[in-house]
Write a protein that holds these residues in place. Structure first.
Motif, short mmCIF file in Angstrom:
data_model
loop_
_atom_site.label_atom_id
_atom_site.label_comp_id
_atom_site.label_asym_id
_atom_site.label_seq_id
_atom_site.Cartn_x
_atom_site.Cartn_y
_atom_site.Cartn_z
N LEU A 95 0.20 23.35 -13.23
CA LEU A 95 1.62 22.83 -13.23
C LEU A 95 1.41 22.21 -11.73
O LEU A 95 0.94 22.33 -10.84
N THR A 96 2.01 20.86 -11.80
CA THR A 96 2.12 19.99 -10.68
C THR A 96 3.40 19.62 -10.42
O THR A 96 4.45 19.06 -11.29
N THR A 154 0.82 -1.12 0.07
CA THR A 154 -0.05 -0.04 -0.01
C THR A 154 0.55 1.20 -0.05
O THR A 154 1.31 1.64 0.92
N ALA A 155 0.67 1.73 -1.06
CA ALA A 155 1.64 3.14 -1.05
C ALA A 155 0.95 4.48 -0.99
O ALA A 155 -0.32 4.29 -0.87
N SER A 156 1.46 5.54 -0.84
CA SER A 156 0.58 6.59 -0.49
C SER A 156 1.34 7.90 -0.82
O SER A 156 2.71 7.91 -0.80
N PHE A 157 0.70 8.87 -1.21
CA PHE A 157 1.19 10.36 -1.22
C PHE A 157 0.17 11.41 -0.75
O PHE A 157 -0.94 11.23 -0.63
N LYS A 158 0.71 12.44 -0.49
CA LYS A 158 -0.03 13.55 -0.11
C LYS A 158 -0.25 14.71 -1.24
O LYS A 158 0.64 14.97 -1.81
N LEU A 159 -1.41 15.08 -1.40
CA LEU A 159 -1.76 15.94 -2.63
C LEU A 159 -2.02 17.32 -1.90
O LEU A 159 -3.04 17.63 -0.95
N PHE A 160 -1.62 18.41 -2.44
CA PHE A 160 -1.85 19.73 -1.88
C PHE A 160 -2.43 20.79 -2.90
O PHE A 160 -1.57 20.64 -4.15
N SER A 161 -3.30 21.49 -2.95
CA SER A 161 -3.67 22.43 -3.81
C SER A 161 -3.45 23.77 -3.69
O SER A 161 -2.96 24.05 -2.48
N PRO A 162 -2.87 24.31 -4.59
CA PRO A 162 -2.21 25.73 -4.67
C PRO A 162 -3.12 26.91 -3.98
O PRO A 162 -4.22 26.66 -3.94
N SER A 163 -2.33 27.86 -3.08
CA SER A 163 -3.47 28.82 -2.81
C SER A 163 -3.65 30.17 -3.43
O SER A 163 -4.21 30.94 -3.32
N THR A 164 -3.00 29.89 -4.70
CA THR A 164 -3.18 31.14 -5.76
C THR A 164 -2.94 30.40 -7.23
O THR A 164 -2.44 29.37 -7.29
N SER A 165 -3.15 31.34 -8.37
CA SER A 165 -2.61 30.90 -9.56
C SER A 165 -1.38 31.06 -10.01
O SER A 165 -0.82 31.99 -9.54
N HIS A 166 -0.83 30.12 -10.83
CA HIS A 166 0.42 30.46 -11.45
C HIS A 166 0.30 31.41 -12.42
O HIS A 166 -0.53 31.70 -13.03
N ARG A 167 1.48 32.50 -12.40
CA ARG A 167 1.61 33.36 -13.33
C ARG A 167 1.45 33.34 -14.68
O ARG A 167 1.24 34.10 -15.61
N SER A 168 1.69 31.75 -14.93
CA SER A 168 1.66 31.42 -16.55
C SER A 168 0.44 31.06 -16.81
O SER A 168 0.00 30.75 -17.83
N THR A 169 -0.56 30.99 -15.75
CA THR A 169 -2.12 30.35 -15.77
C THR A 169 -2.27 29.09 -16.34
O THR A 169 -3.13 28.52 -16.49
N GLY A 170 -0.89 28.52 -16.50
CA GLY A 170 -1.02 27.01 -16.77
C GLY A 170 -1.22 25.98 -15.49
O GLY A 170 -1.30 26.40 -14.48
N GLN A 188 1.52 8.45 -12.26
CA GLN A 188 0.28 8.11 -13.22
C GLN A 188 -1.14 8.54 -12.51
O GLN A 188 -2.09 8.95 -13.34
N THR A 189 -1.23 8.49 -11.37
CA THR A 189 -2.43 9.02 -10.60
C THR A 189 -2.63 10.48 -10.73
O THR A 189 -3.91 10.85 -11.24
N LEU A 190 -1.67 11.25 -10.85
CA LEU A 190 -1.62 12.68 -11.12
C LEU A 190 -2.12 12.90 -12.59
O LEU A 190 -2.83 13.83 -13.04
N LYS A 191 -1.57 12.09 -13.52
CA LYS A 191 -1.93 12.46 -15.12
C LYS A 191 -3.09 12.01 -15.25
O LYS A 191 -4.04 12.88 -15.91
N SER A 192 -3.81 10.92 -14.43
CA SER A 192 -5.00 10.73 -14.55
C SER A 192 -6.16 11.64 -13.86
O SER A 192 -7.24 11.96 -14.82
N ARG A 193 -5.76 12.11 -12.79
CA ARG A 193 -6.60 12.82 -12.24
C ARG A 193 -6.55 14.45 -12.84
O ARG A 193 -7.70 14.92 -12.43
N LEU A 253 1.52 26.46 -7.58
CA LEU A 253 1.97 25.08 -8.02
C LEU A 253 1.21 24.09 -7.03
O LEU A 253 1.31 24.06 -5.91
N ARG A 254 0.68 23.10 -7.85
CA ARG A 254 0.22 22.05 -7.13
C ARG A 254 1.25 21.06 -6.66
O ARG A 254 2.10 21.12 -7.45
N CYS A 255 1.18 20.47 -5.38
CA CYS A 255 2.17 19.49 -5.12
C CYS A 255 1.62 18.38 -4.80
O CYS A 255 0.52 17.98 -3.99
N ALA A 256 2.51 17.21 -5.01
CA ALA A 256 2.30 15.74 -4.61
C ALA A 256 3.39 15.23 -4.12
O ALA A 256 4.28 15.10 -4.67
N THR A 257 3.45 14.69 -2.75
CA THR A 257 4.56 14.22 -2.06
C THR A 257 4.31 12.86 -1.51
O THR A 257 3.52 12.36 -1.11
#
Length: 354
Positions: A120-121, A102-118, A184-189, A149-153
């Protein structure tokens, strides 16, 4: 009688203390001045753009007094950490692996938009025995979220206290299965997101190895970043077994940390009648790797384990931009281990070593 040449008198104990202080200042190199980062790279348009848009990379680093020694930095941060370390809130996700782990990771949502408007994770892989709750990971994530920037650790297998092992296997030097599942989970989500892969220490080896294992792994990846890794497991272990710069002491303390992690999961990792005396007697990581870790991963020898799981054999397969960052005074990664990235930075069109 003439007056003494020096106007102060010192006791023997005061002289000894002064001598000890001077020896520590010399041994820890506390008087060294700041220096400009040494950059190894080819003259390419991308590398030139990087240096022009990030002038901080070419300016001298002037550390505080305690930061002038790699040893002091390492121990101070390990024992105390950063004051006021942020604790960003994230969602913990579990992933079932094919071997029952059982693997795990933590997903964090950004608190603002990236300046490129893209979209990005950052996909992060922490260092030895680490997970998303470590101070340096939390600090890095906090800064990244503030820049949109969205983060997954990734939590290294067996490292987080909240996720039990469900199969007889823990993280290893270069096993990329869990990191690949997270990506792969990030790409699908997030079908529109572009990825930046970041690895610290052992995690840097995993990130680079993952990128070089298969060209498909580089799809939707903007770049990779490796921080303070050693690139070769066998040479890194040889270095850790030397007394130079006290690396043998570091090896011992790392071994103790790894032992505690393994014993925390002893019911899953070991049979009731299994001899654990080699684990209790181990004073170096190589001892644990030989007796247990390479067997968990299915390798027939320690040499095969180290050779197969070292990213140095995969770096030439990476075509996306790759930033390799190492400290010249890192007590765990001495300059001889940096020959691999120096060579790559001199030949790879998108690779830069700091």
């Amino acid at each position: 009688m003439s007056a003494p040449w020096f106007p102060f008198e010192f006791s023997v104990s005061q002289v000894l203390v002064l001598v000890l202080v001077l020896v520590l200042v010399w041994a820890l190199d506390l008087m060294s001045p700041g220096s400009v980062p040494v950059i190894h790279n080819r003259e390419t348009e991308l590398n030139q753009y990087l240096l022009e848009t990030c002038p901080l990379l070419t300016k001298p680093y002037v550390p505080p007094l305690w930061g002038r020694s790699g040893h002091v930095q390492t121990w101070l941060y390990a024992l105390i950490g950063r004051f006021g370390t942020p604790s960003p809130k994230g969602e913990e996700l579990l992933m079932q692996m094919s071997d029952g782990s059982t693997a795990s990771f933590k997903l964090f949502s950004p608190s603002t938009s990236h300046r490129s408007t893209g979209d990005l994770t950052l996909a992060l892989c922490p260092g030895f025995c680490n997970h998303s709750g470590q101070r340096y990971v939390r600090t890095f994530v906090h800064e990244a979220l503030g820049h949109g920037l969205r983060c997954a650790t990734l939590n290294l297998l067996g490292a987080p206290p909240t996720v039990p092992l469900t199969a007889p296997r823990v993280f290893s030097y270069g096993c990329t299965l869990e990191f690949a599942a997270m990506v792969q989970t990030l790409k699908s989500r997030f079908p529109q997101t572009q990825l930046v892969l970041v690895g610290f220490s052992l995690g840097g080896n995993i990130v680079c190895k993952y990128l070089g294992e298969d060209q498909v792994h580089q799809d939707r990846v903007l770049c990779g970043l490796s921080v303070c890794q050693g690139y070769s497991a066998s040479r890194a272990q040889e270095s850790l077994n030397c007394w130079t710069q006290g690396r043998r002491f570091y090896n011992f303390f790392l071994t103790c940390s790894f032992r505690r992690l393994l014993l925390r999961h002893r019911q899953t990792l070991f049979s009731r009648d299994q001899d654990l005396s080699p684990l209790f007697k181990a004073t170096a990581l190589r001892d644990i790797d030989e007796q247990y870790i390479r067997r968990f991963q299915g390798y027939s020898s320690l040499k095969e384990y180290y050779e197969t799981e070292s990213c140095e054999h995969y770096l030439n397969n990476i075509s996306v931009p790759l930033l390799l960052v190492n400290a010249s005074d890192d007590p765990l990664v001495p300059p001889p281990l940096l020959q691999v990235p120096r060579t790559l930075a001199g030949t790879g069109p998108g690779s830069v070593l700091f």
